[in-house]
Scaffold this active site. Structure first.
Site, short mmCIF file in Angstrom:
data_model
loop_
_atom_site.label_atom_id
_atom_site.label_comp_id
_atom_site.label_asym_id
_atom_site.label_seq_id
_atom_site.Cartn_x
_atom_site.Cartn_y
_atom_site.Cartn_z
CD GLU A 148 -2.56 -5.05 4.60
OE1 GLU A 148 -2.29 -4.72 3.44
OE2 GLU A 148 -3.57 -5.71 4.91
CD GLU A 162 -5.28 -9.48 4.95
OE1 GLU A 162 -5.57 -8.68 5.86
OE2 GLU A 162 -4.24 -10.15 4.93
#
Ligand code: NAI
Length: 703
Positions: A129, A109
């Site tokens: 995640e 990210e």
């Protein structure tokens, strides 16, 4: 010029700034690091840099968010990882990042907020995640689809599986692959050229996403419901990516944040975090610090039956040399045929290259003799489950191998110390390696430490479990060890429920609805009912005559119905070979055996089925922990997740019990105890419930 800061350093050469940052071992964004990078970014801007290259230090791994901070308070005066990402996205000076080894989760990210991403070959990129029960929470669901498109973003985020740098480059996620030895210079040279040519890419957040049909999301949801049954994070991911397709970046980010916060505070995420840390703790603390794992390259597998051939495959798949030994040429041939058929099947299905299969088979040798083994580092015995046979095989193996060669038994139930006693000079080399069937597929490996097992023997097998991609769980010696001992209590309770009025289909459906992939009766039919029946007959004389015993399974076996392989068992497989159907004759057997035991059938609720079957596991788990057979509650949880498919998102039986509340669990067990002696609550459970403590707080005797 250069500026020092303990966590991030700035170097400015020819108008390009390099910010190297570190937080060993994985450069996780712990409190302090985002702030340190931001400070150096400002310094680079102030110094007039035309571009900034971020270089993660040390190993180069970009772990992203610091998982140990999830659910905890972040220091109020420290910038967050999301502040860093926002700044990178808006930064007037364009930024780039060099990725090495891996950029996962928050690591990716951060990288996606940079204008350029460089990677060395073999670097893994991904959004894992979902395996922690959450969607990416720092823009992953918004920037990834803008870079690689909706479909790839859905795949990457829902499977959680990383992709490698070459694939990432083909998707536009990586701008250039750089050589490992001269990575930084290669990045700088790329940036100089780009600046000269005025080719500065727009920020990912400013890119347009090509329109997609709503059916893309519907298909993704249908697949996730099947492949990640019971999990809530995939739906959150799909909704967040749908938002990316429909909304401007800022609104999409707000949606993602909301979905992330809902998930991160959920019981599922807590359970998956527990499993994440359980996996990392499982191999630790079992040996002294001095214990050294020895290298293992050559292994003998003795007994080429169902388990022996599967175990051989598991080792061969990890690139190890395997020698297969049997008592007869015929049994050996059957084992070799099974192994060859496995590799042929992989090649035919396109899951392995022909050359790779041939390489693996070239590392396989065999002989129908136990006393003539080539030099090996470890022997795994997988012969019949009979103490006398095991002892005689071990005596032969002790003669056929050099001292220090590890002698492991795959026994399911037998006393590893008694087996070791058959080789008195070698007791320190003996331990259990209990694989689950099919051995090449099931992830659990129970490592049974005997009374005299040497620390370095154990350390070697712990390391080997990792090499072959198994989840190793250490157990002490007892009948059935951690997994089978508690599983037998689960199966017993399921059978009692039949006699009290439930049907096999009802029990299985309730357990599946709870989240296990199969119910207890489908599992028994699949494994074959004959082995357990033979064991019950041979140990009948040891049974306490006053303890409740269900004869349902025996009565089914007496008819020659041994499960799927005979077409009948608890279910009838005439119509559907795999799932089976409720069998009216079995229901008759259940009624008859129940009546003979003086039981009046009643309506049984699904809740009672789940509580009875799984609290039997919890109670036995507490006993296993209190006896020190399992060292940690989380080891017990891992055994159930990897051995029996207990849903990860419930964290394992003991974690589930804690989330339910130990006092509530104790009260329920107490209510069952009113009916049956064997429901006596574990002393540890009573203690923890009384003190308001958790299983994790129990530090028991080491195994
Ligand atoms: P199996 O009956 O399929 O294979 C046993 C093999 O051992 C046969 O090929 C037999 O020829 C060979 N054998 C017997 N005596 C021998 C001797 N003296 N020397 C050399 N070879 C000999 O049995 P299976 O199912 O593979 O079980 C083997 C062991 O694995 C048992 O201890 C069992 O409890 C354990 N185990 C079995 C599991 C299962 O699901 N079947 C799961 C986990 C462990």
């Amino acid at each position: 010029m250069s500026q020092k800061n303990p966590q991030a350093q700035l170097e400015l050469t020819e108008s390009i700034a390099v910010i190297q940052f570190q937080n060993a071992p994985m450069n996780a964004m712990s409190p302090g690091l985002p702030g340190a990078i931001l400070q150096q970014l400002r310094a680079a801007q102030d110094a007039g840099a035309k571009a900034v290259l971020l270089v993660p230090g040390g190993s180069g791994v970009m772990a992203g968010a610091d998982i140990s901070m999830q659910g905890k308070d972040w220091p109020a005066d420290e910038p967050l990882m999301s502040d860093l990402i926002r700044t990178l996205d808006d930064c007037a000076v364009p930024t780039a990042i060099l990725l090495r080894k891996s950029a996962l989760g928050g690591g990716l990210e951060i990288a996606m907020a940079c204008r350029w991403r460089f990677a060395t070959a073999g670097t893994k990129l991904g959004q894992p995640e979902v395996n922690l029960g959450i969607p990416p929470g720092a823009g992953g669901t918004q920037r990834l689809p803008r870079i690689v498109g909706i479909q790839h973003a859905l795949d990457i985020c829902i499977t959680g599986r990383p992709i490698d740098a070459t694939k990432a480059q083909s998707l536009g996620l990586i701008d250039a692959l750089v050589p490992a030895e001269t990575a930084q210079e290669a990045c700088l040279s790329f940036l100089r050229d780009a600046l000269k040519a005025g080719q500065i890419p727009a920020p990912a957040g400013a890119r347009q996403i090509p329109e997609v049909d709503e059916s893309v999301f519907e298909t993704a949801l249908a697949q996730a419901t099947k492949r990640r049954r019971g999990e809530t994070a995939p739906t959150a991911i799909i909704n967040a990516i749908r938002a990316a397709a429909q909304l401007p970046l800022s609104e999409g980010l707000a949606q993602e944040r909301k979905l992330y916060l809902d998930c991160v505070a959920s019981d599922q995420a807590a359970a998956m975090r527990h499993v994440f840390f359980a996996e990392r703790a499982a191999l630790k603390g079992h040996t002294s610090k001095e214990a050294q794992a020895r290298p293992i390259t050559k292994i003998a597998v003795v007994g080429a039956g169902t388990m022996g051939s599967g175990i051989a495959i598991a080792f061969m798949m990890a690139g190890l040399h395997v020698h297969l030994a049997e008592r007869s040429g015929e049994a050996l041939q059957a084992g070799l045929d099974r192994i060859r058929a496995f590799f042929d099947g992989r090649v035919k299905a396109g899951r392995m290259k022909d050359t790779a299969a041939r390489d693996m088979l070239a590392r396989l040798s065999s002989k129908a003799a136990l006393d003539d083994l080539p030099p090996v580092d470890l022997v795994v015995e997988a012969v019949f489950e009979e103490m006398a046979v095991k002892k005689s095989v071990f005596a032969t193996l002790a003669q056929a191998t050099a001292p220090g060669t590890i002698l492991a038994t795959n026994t399911s139930y037998l006393d590893v110390d008694e087996i070791a006693a058959a080789v008195p000079d070698r007791v320190s080399d003996v331990l259990g390696m209990h694989f689950f069937s099919p051995a090449n597929i099931m992830p659990l490996l129970e490592i049974v430490r005997g009374r005299d097992t040497a620390d370095d023997t154990l350390a070697t097998v712990l390391a080997l479990s990792k090499t072959i991609g198994k989840t190793g769980v250490v157990s002490g010696v007892c009948h059935g060890f951690i997994a089978n001992r508690s599983f037998s209590k689960y199966l017993r309770e399921a059978e009692f429920l039949l006699q009290e009025g439930a049907t096999p289909a009802q029990v299985d459906a309730a357990i599946r609805a709870f989240g296990l992939p199969m119910g207890p009766f489908a599992v028994r039919d699949l494994a074959g009912l004959d082995i357990g029946w033979a064991m019950r007959k041979s140990t009948a004389h040891l049974r306490n005559a006053n303890e409740r015993y269900s004869t349902v399974g025996d009565a089914i076996c007496e008819r020659g119905w041994f499960g799927q392989k005979t077409g009948r068992g608890f279910f009838n497989y005439a119509e559907d070979k795999r799932r089976g159907a409720e069998d009216p004759e079995v229901l008759n057997i259940i009624r008859e055996t129940g009546a003979a035991a003086g039981i009046t059938p009643r309506q049984i609720s699904d809740q009672e089925i789940v509580d009875r079957c799984l609290l039997a596991v919890v109670n036995e788990g507490a006993k296993i922990l209190q006896e020190g057979i399992a060292r940690r509650a989380s080891d017990f949880d891992l055994a159930w997740i990897n051995g029996y498919g207990f849903p990860k998102w419930r964290g394992g039986p003991l974690f589930w019990a804690e989330q339910t509340g130990l006092q509530k669990v104790l009260a329920r067990i107490g209510s069952f105890h009113g009916d049956h002696d064997f429901w006596e609550p574990a002393a540890l459970l009573q203690e923890l419930a009384a003190d308001g403590k958790t299983f994790a707080q129990h530090t028991g005797a080491p195994t």
